[in-house]
Scaffold this motif. Structure first.
Motif, short mmCIF file in Angstrom:
data_model
loop_
_atom_site.label_atom_id
_atom_site.label_comp_id
_atom_site.label_asym_id
_atom_site.label_seq_id
_atom_site.Cartn_x
_atom_site.Cartn_y
_atom_site.Cartn_z
N SER A 90 0.82 -1.21 0.00
CA SER A 90 0.00 0.00 0.00
C SER A 90 0.85 1.26 0.00
O SER A 90 0.50 2.26 -0.62
N THR A 134 0.56 -0.02 -6.53
CA THR A 134 0.32 0.10 -5.09
C THR A 134 -1.09 -0.42 -4.79
O THR A 134 -2.01 -0.23 -5.59
N LEU A 135 -1.23 -1.04 -3.66
CA LEU A 135 -2.49 -1.68 -3.28
C LEU A 135 -3.43 -0.70 -2.59
O LEU A 135 -3.02 0.11 -1.77
N ASP A 136 -4.72 -0.77 -2.98
CA ASP A 136 -5.78 -0.05 -2.27
C ASP A 136 -6.66 -1.12 -1.61
O ASP A 136 -7.62 -1.60 -2.22
N LYS A 151 -10.66 -0.70 -1.42
CA LYS A 151 -11.44 -0.82 -2.66
C LYS A 151 -11.11 -2.09 -3.43
O LYS A 151 -11.66 -2.31 -4.51
N LYS A 202 -8.50 -2.81 -5.12
CA LYS A 202 -7.95 -2.44 -6.42
C LYS A 202 -6.46 -2.15 -6.32
O LYS A 202 -5.93 -1.93 -5.23
N ASN A 205 -3.59 0.47 -7.72
CA ASN A 205 -3.31 1.73 -8.40
C ASN A 205 -2.03 1.57 -9.22
O ASN A 205 -0.99 1.19 -8.68
N HIS A 229 -6.57 2.34 -12.53
CA HIS A 229 -6.92 1.41 -11.46
C HIS A 229 -7.18 0.03 -12.07
O HIS A 229 -7.82 -0.08 -13.11
#
Length: 201
Positions: free
Chosen positions: A24, A58-60, A63, A65, A67, A90
């Motif tokens: 993240s 990068t991790l979201d 959500k 998803k 990025n 995304h």
């Protein structure tokens, strides 16, 4: 026995949390999706060629998803190059697991470029006749633009695109008798509506 299970459970949980935190905040860089992105761009228009560097993922986690962002990318259309500051999108975690780059949106920001080259790029996505006329009348000027595009399920660009741009020191020659110089303005295009602010010439 319970203590051992609890210990391993806490260890695995801590490891997962650390991995999620790392992905993240720091993320990963890869070029494994470059070919898929280039093929998708070529599918929308054969004259468009995109030159990519490594993509940062990068991790979201909220959500579910990923990025994706790449810096220093170039787009070439019929020999005319647009230098981009970045491209962002995304990706769903599901598509990443399947080793596919499936995106429903694309945000890009340009470096200072010739306004005529930008109009050419926009004309590729919209194919409006007035843009062809504008392209032929522009004499000079530099622009910095941000473009937001959305794709449908077949990969085609939707009509809900957004474009914002700042023009500096532009020049338009409508005829031998009508020339406008030192044009400066902020342009916003949304829902096919053009909005000008801080216009001066």
């Amino acid at each position: 026995m319970k203590k051992i299970i609890t210990k391993y459970f806490l260890l695995i949980t801590t490891l997962i949390v650390l991995i999620i935190f790392y992905l993240s905040v720091v993320g990963l860089e890869t070029d494994r999706f470059n070919k898929q992105i280039k093929d998708k761009v070529a599918q929308s228009n054969k004259n468009l060629v995109i030159k990519l560097k490594k993509i940062k993922l990068t991790l979201d986690p909220l959500k579910f998803k990923i990025n994706a962002k790449t810096v220093g990318t170039n787009i070439v259309y019929k020999g005319k190059r647009l230098e981009l500051e970045y491209i962002k999108t995304h990706i769903s975690l599901n598509s990443l697991i399947k080793n596919k780059f499936i995106s429903s949106n694309l945000d890009l920001s340009t470096k200072p470029i010739l306004v005529r080259d930008l109009v050419t790029f926009i004309r590729v996505t919209t194919n409006k006749p007035e843009l062809f006329i504008l392209e032929s009348e522009i004499k000079k000027g530099q622009v910095i633009a941000n473009v937001e595009l959305n794709f449908d399920k077949s990969g085609k660009i939707k009509k809900d695109y957004k474009i914002s741009a700042i023009l500096k020191d532009g020049k338009i020659g409508l005829s031998n008798n009508y020339n406008f110089e030192k044009i400066n303005f902020f342009l916003d295009i949304k829902d096919n509506i053009l909005k000008f602010e801080d216009l001066s010439f």
